[in-house]
Design a protein around this motif. Structure first.
Motif, PDB file in Angstrom:
ATOM      1  N   ARG A  78       0.829  -1.211   0.000  1.00  0.00           N
ATOM      2  CA  ARG A  78       0.000   0.000   0.000  1.00  0.00           C
ATOM      3  C   ARG A  78       0.861   1.258   0.000  1.00  0.00           C
ATOM      4  NH1 ARG A  78      -3.515  -2.766   4.787  1.00  0.00           N
ATOM      5  NH2 ARG A  78      -4.982  -3.938   3.466  1.00  0.00           N
ATOM      6  N   LEU A  79       1.930   1.240   0.805  1.00  0.00           N
ATOM      7  CA  LEU A  79       2.767   2.438   0.959  1.00  0.00           C
ATOM      8  C   LEU A  79       3.375   2.898  -0.361  1.00  0.00           C
ATOM      9  CD1 LEU A  79       2.386   1.962   3.984  1.00  0.00           C
ATOM     10  CD2 LEU A  79       4.845   2.276   4.287  1.00  0.00           C
ATOM     11  N   ARG A 108      -6.515   7.419   0.186  1.00  0.00           N
ATOM     12  CA  ARG A 108      -7.192   7.637  -1.092  1.00  0.00           C
ATOM     13  C   ARG A 108      -6.302   7.328  -2.288  1.00  0.00           C
ATOM     14  NH1 ARG A 108      -8.030  11.692   2.243  1.00  0.00           N
ATOM     15  NH2 ARG A 108     -10.117  12.295   2.938  1.00  0.00           N
ATOM     16  N   ASP A 109      -4.984   7.312  -2.066  1.00  0.00           N
ATOM     17  CA  ASP A 109      -4.042   7.035  -3.157  1.00  0.00           C
ATOM     18  C   ASP A 109      -3.769   5.552  -3.341  1.00  0.00           C
ATOM     19  OD1 ASP A 109      -3.184   9.882  -3.884  1.00  0.00           O
ATOM     20  OD2 ASP A 109      -2.785   9.859  -1.722  1.00  0.00           O
ATOM     21  N   ILE A 110      -4.295   4.732  -2.436  1.00  0.00           N
ATOM     22  CA  ILE A 110      -4.081   3.286  -2.518  1.00  0.00           C
ATOM     23  C   ILE A 110      -5.093   2.682  -3.488  1.00  0.00           C
ATOM     24  CG2 ILE A 110      -4.062   1.133  -1.196  1.00  0.00           C
ATOM     25  CD1 ILE A 110      -3.447   2.843   1.310  1.00  0.00           C
ATOM     26  N   PRO A 111      -4.678   1.848  -4.413  1.00  0.00           N
ATOM     27  CA  PRO A 111      -5.637   1.191  -5.311  1.00  0.00           C
ATOM     28  C   PRO A 111      -6.737   0.499  -4.505  1.00  0.00           C
ATOM     29  CG  PRO A 111      -3.406   0.773  -6.052  1.00  0.00           C
ATOM     30  CD  PRO A 111      -3.279   1.460  -4.721  1.00  0.00           C
ATOM     31  N   PHE A 112      -7.947   0.565  -5.009  1.00  0.00           N
ATOM     32  CA  PHE A 112      -9.120   0.067  -4.288  1.00  0.00           C
ATOM     33  C   PHE A 112      -8.933  -1.372  -3.822  1.00  0.00           C
ATOM     34  CE2 PHE A 112     -13.284  -2.010  -4.114  1.00  0.00           C
ATOM     35  CZ  PHE A 112     -13.969  -1.152  -3.256  1.00  0.00           C
ATOM     36  N   GLU A 113      -8.371  -2.199  -4.701  1.00  0.00           N
ATOM     37  CA  GLU A 113      -8.269  -3.625  -4.367  1.00  0.00           C
ATOM     38  C   GLU A 113      -7.259  -3.893  -3.253  1.00  0.00           C
ATOM     39  OE1 GLU A 113      -5.554  -2.754  -7.908  1.00  0.00           O
ATOM     40  OE2 GLU A 113      -7.598  -2.228  -7.239  1.00  0.00           O
ATOM     41  N   LEU A 115      -7.015  -1.802  -0.538  1.00  0.00           N
ATOM     42  CA  LEU A 115      -7.520  -1.191   0.686  1.00  0.00           C
ATOM     43  C   LEU A 115      -8.051  -2.258   1.642  1.00  0.00           C
ATOM     44  CD1 LEU A 115      -9.525   1.871  -0.702  1.00  0.00           C
ATOM     45  CD2 LEU A 115      -7.470   1.972   0.734  1.00  0.00           C
ATOM     46  N   PRO A 116      -7.942  -2.020   2.965  1.00  0.00           N
ATOM     47  CA  PRO A 116      -8.615  -2.901   3.919  1.00  0.00           C
ATOM     48  C   PRO A 116     -10.117  -2.899   3.629  1.00  0.00           C
ATOM     49  CG  PRO A 116      -7.115  -1.394   5.054  1.00  0.00           C
ATOM     50  CD  PRO A 116      -7.195  -0.932   3.640  1.00  0.00           C
ATOM     51  N   ALA A 117     -10.769  -3.998   3.948  1.00  0.00           N
ATOM     52  CA  ALA A 117     -12.188  -4.149   3.607  1.00  0.00           C
ATOM     53  C   ALA A 117     -13.028  -3.001   4.156  1.00  0.00           C
ATOM     54  CB  ALA A 117     -12.712  -5.482   4.140  1.00  0.00           C
ATOM     55  N   GLY A 118     -12.755  -2.593   5.393  1.00  0.00           N
ATOM     56  CA  GLY A 118     -13.534  -1.513   5.986  1.00  0.00           C
ATOM     57  C   GLY A 118     -13.375  -0.204   5.248  1.00  0.00           C
ATOM     58  N   MET A 119     -12.165   0.054   4.744  1.00  0.00           N
ATOM     59  CA  MET A 119     -11.918   1.315   4.049  1.00  0.00           C
ATOM     60  C   MET A 119     -12.435   1.289   2.616  1.00  0.00           C
ATOM     61  SD  MET A 119      -8.360   2.627   5.701  1.00  0.00           S
ATOM     62  CE  MET A 119      -8.885   4.316   5.465  1.00  0.00           C
ATOM     63  N   GLN A 120     -12.674   0.104   2.075  1.00  0.00           N
ATOM     64  CA  GLN A 120     -13.312   0.025   0.760  1.00  0.00           C
ATOM     65  C   GLN A 120     -14.744   0.549   0.822  1.00  0.00           C
ATOM     66  OE1 GLN A 120     -12.918  -4.041  -0.563  1.00  0.00           O
ATOM     67  NE2 GLN A 120     -10.786  -3.769  -1.212  1.00  0.00           N
ATOM     68  N   ASP A 174     -13.809  10.814   4.464  1.00  0.00           N
ATOM     69  CA  ASP A 174     -13.563  10.365   5.829  1.00  0.00           C
ATOM     70  C   ASP A 174     -12.098   9.991   6.050  1.00  0.00           C
ATOM     71  OD1 ASP A 174     -16.208  10.690   6.379  1.00  0.00           O
ATOM     72  OD2 ASP A 174     -16.733   8.561   6.249  1.00  0.00           O
ATOM     73  N   HIS A 175     -11.730   9.938   7.311  1.00  0.00           N
ATOM     74  CA  HIS A 175     -10.421   9.369   7.715  1.00  0.00           C
ATOM     75  C   HIS A 175      -9.267  10.051   6.965  1.00  0.00           C
ATOM     76  CE1 HIS A 175     -13.147   6.426   9.304  1.00  0.00           C
ATOM     77  NE2 HIS A 175     -13.452   5.943   8.122  1.00  0.00           N
ATOM     78  N   THR A 176      -9.214  11.366   7.016  1.00  0.00           N
ATOM     79  CA  THR A 176      -8.267  12.112   6.176  1.00  0.00           C
ATOM     80  C   THR A 176      -6.805  11.813   6.492  1.00  0.00           C
ATOM     81  OG1 THR A 176      -8.444  13.968   7.724  1.00  0.00           O
ATOM     82  CG2 THR A 176      -9.882  13.999   5.787  1.00  0.00           C
ATOM     83  N   LYS A 177      -6.499  11.353   7.706  1.00  0.00           N
ATOM     84  CA  LYS A 177      -5.100  11.120   8.087  1.00  0.00           C
ATOM     85  C   LYS A 177      -4.664   9.671   7.906  1.00  0.00           C
ATOM     86  CE  LYS A 177      -4.269  15.329   9.732  1.00  0.00           C
ATOM     87  NZ  LYS A 177      -3.283  16.232   9.102  1.00  0.00           N
ATOM     88  N   ARG A 178      -5.587   8.754   7.700  1.00  0.00           N
ATOM     89  CA  ARG A 178      -5.215   7.342   7.652  1.00  0.00           C
ATOM     90  C   ARG A 178      -4.287   7.055   6.478  1.00  0.00           C
ATOM     91  NH1 ARG A 178     -10.192   3.365   9.471  1.00  0.00           N
ATOM     92  NH2 ARG A 178     -10.369   4.152  11.607  1.00  0.00           N
ATOM     93  N   TYR A 179      -3.293   6.254   6.745  1.00  0.00           N
ATOM     94  CA  TYR A 179      -2.272   5.931   5.744  1.00  0.00           C
ATOM     95  C   TYR A 179      -1.685   7.217   5.157  1.00  0.00           C
ATOM     96  CZ  TYR A 179      -3.437   0.977   5.974  1.00  0.00           C
ATOM     97  OH  TYR A 179      -3.609  -0.317   6.408  1.00  0.00           O
ATOM     98  N   GLY A 180      -1.514   8.213   6.009  1.00  0.00           N
ATOM     99  CA  GLY A 180      -0.959   9.480   5.536  1.00  0.00           C
ATOM    100  C   GLY A 180       0.558   9.445   5.495  1.00  0.00           C
TER     101      GLY A 180
END
Length: 373
Positions: A250-251, A261-266, A268-273, A279-285
């Motif tokens: 992911r990184l 938001r920059d991580i390809p959809f497939e 992403l963790p299931a919850g973030m899909q 939402d969650h603007t700082k996650r995986y920042g």
């Protein structure tokens, strides 16, 4: 010992370190967390660490440890555990046992009768019980003869390279005017300390790498680095946590300033899909060199905040988190890596503590001069 302090809920001693920079002699600290106590003892050689729950801490024990009598202490400081007040705790209530620990602080205030008191906490304390906690703190201190004022201080406005908000209560029993330190950094003042200013001299690491004490990667390139390095030639606690392969995958897709938001959809963790893009603007920042860090928490978990190194595909090390909190490199954090992150994240940034301490010195001096006139 012109200015003396005792630090309750002291943790690793971030606030104590700041007070010492301002000229206070910290005589004692108390905390329940053994690993933090080991760090405090090693980094505050003139202070006596008293371990164990504050409920078991007696005024007599403090007087014995410090050699002080009732009324002789300059300032009693402390930050009762903040989890009960934090916006991250969705079960906040004045019935949470942790939310009443400030009463133990008040018990020590009553027994020691310091000239001044300082309490700090998270801004969530304003909303718990509709402000009940703040009203209780001020009214109960007033009943003990202390005038108290509180203000939200922004750590970045005092030279800390991090967006961090804390409510700081300052009070006294001597009838002196109360105010809070004026900001020193920001628009129209000294520029904010950036992430590059803070950690740009630390050596690169691979994901999960721990080389023990390491030499600096370069000469200091900022006043902040020079201040925190002091006379050190190597640095401890600079070890990267081990991320699993799925997170490393992911990184690779996250640019500086980017996020989940920059991580390809497939990937992403299931919850973030299922999450909204807003939402969650700082996650995986991923941090940016010229920006400020988000609030350093007790777990620099990339799933919860912007804790990815600006260039390297890894989470920030304990030392990098400590730098972002403005801890001097002379602080070597004891305990497991998990315990080290907790100590760093729970602390008052030392440079914020120094700003509070410098201002307190000026308030104390003015009140003593007025009393002597």
């Amino acid at each position: 010992m012109k200015y003396t302090a005792i630090d309750l809920f002291c943790g690793a001693g971030g606030l104590s370190a700041g007070l010492e920079m301002a000229g206070f002699t910290v005589l004692a600290g108390n905390d329940l967390f053994d690993a933090a106590g080991d760090t405090f003892s090693a980094t505050h050689p003139h202070a006596k660490f008293i371990g164990g729950p504050i409920q078991e801490l007696t005024v007599e024990r403090l007087m014995e440890a410090t050699g002080l009598k009732k009324g002789e202490l300059t300032v009693l400081v402390g930050g009762p555990p903040c989890q009960a007040y934090s916006v991250y705790n969705h079960q906040r209530s004045m019935f949470d046992a942790r939310a009443t620990l400030f009463r133990e602080y008040l018990r020590i205030v009553d027994g020691m009768r310091p000239e001044w008191i300082v309490m700090e906490n998270v801004t969530g304390i304003y909303s718990i019980g509709g402000g009940e906690a703040v009203r209780a703190i001020k009214s109960e201190l007033a009943a003990l003869g202390y005038d108290v004022e509180e203000q939200v201080l922004k750590a970045e406005e005092y030279g800390v390279p991090q967006e961090r908000r804390r409510v700081v209560f300052i009070g006294n029993r001597v009838g002196a005017p109360i105010s809070h330190p004026e900001p020193t950094h920001g628009p129209g003042a000294t520029p904010y300390v950036t992430i590059r200013d803070a950690i740009g001299d630390l050596p690169s690491l691979q994901n999960g790498e721990d080389r023990g004490d390491v030499l600096y990667a370069s000469a200091p390139s900022s006043d902040f680095q020079r201040l925190l390095r002091g006379n050190a030639v190597s640095v401890a606690n600079h070890a990267a946590p081990k991320l699993g392969k799925v997170n490393i995958d992911r990184l690779e897709h996250i640019p500086p300033g980017g996020s989940w938001r920059d991580i390809p959809f497939e990937l992403l963790p299931a919850g973030m899909q299922r999450a909204k893009r807003s939402d969650h603007t700082k996650r995986y920042g991923r941090m940016t060199w010229d920006g400020l860090a988000c609030t350093v928490l007790t777990k620099c978990d990339i799933h919860w905040g912007a804790y990815i190194h600006p260039e390297q595909d890894r989470a920030i090390s304990v030392r990098e988190a400590a730098r972002l909190q403005s801890f001097p490199d002379s602080f070597e954090f004891a305990g497991s890596k998990t315990e080290q992150y907790v100590q760093v994240g729970n602390a008052v940034p030392p440079l914020l503590g120094k700003a509070i301490g410098d201002h307190l010195v000026s308030l104390v001096e003015k009140s003593r001069q007025r009393a002597a006139a």
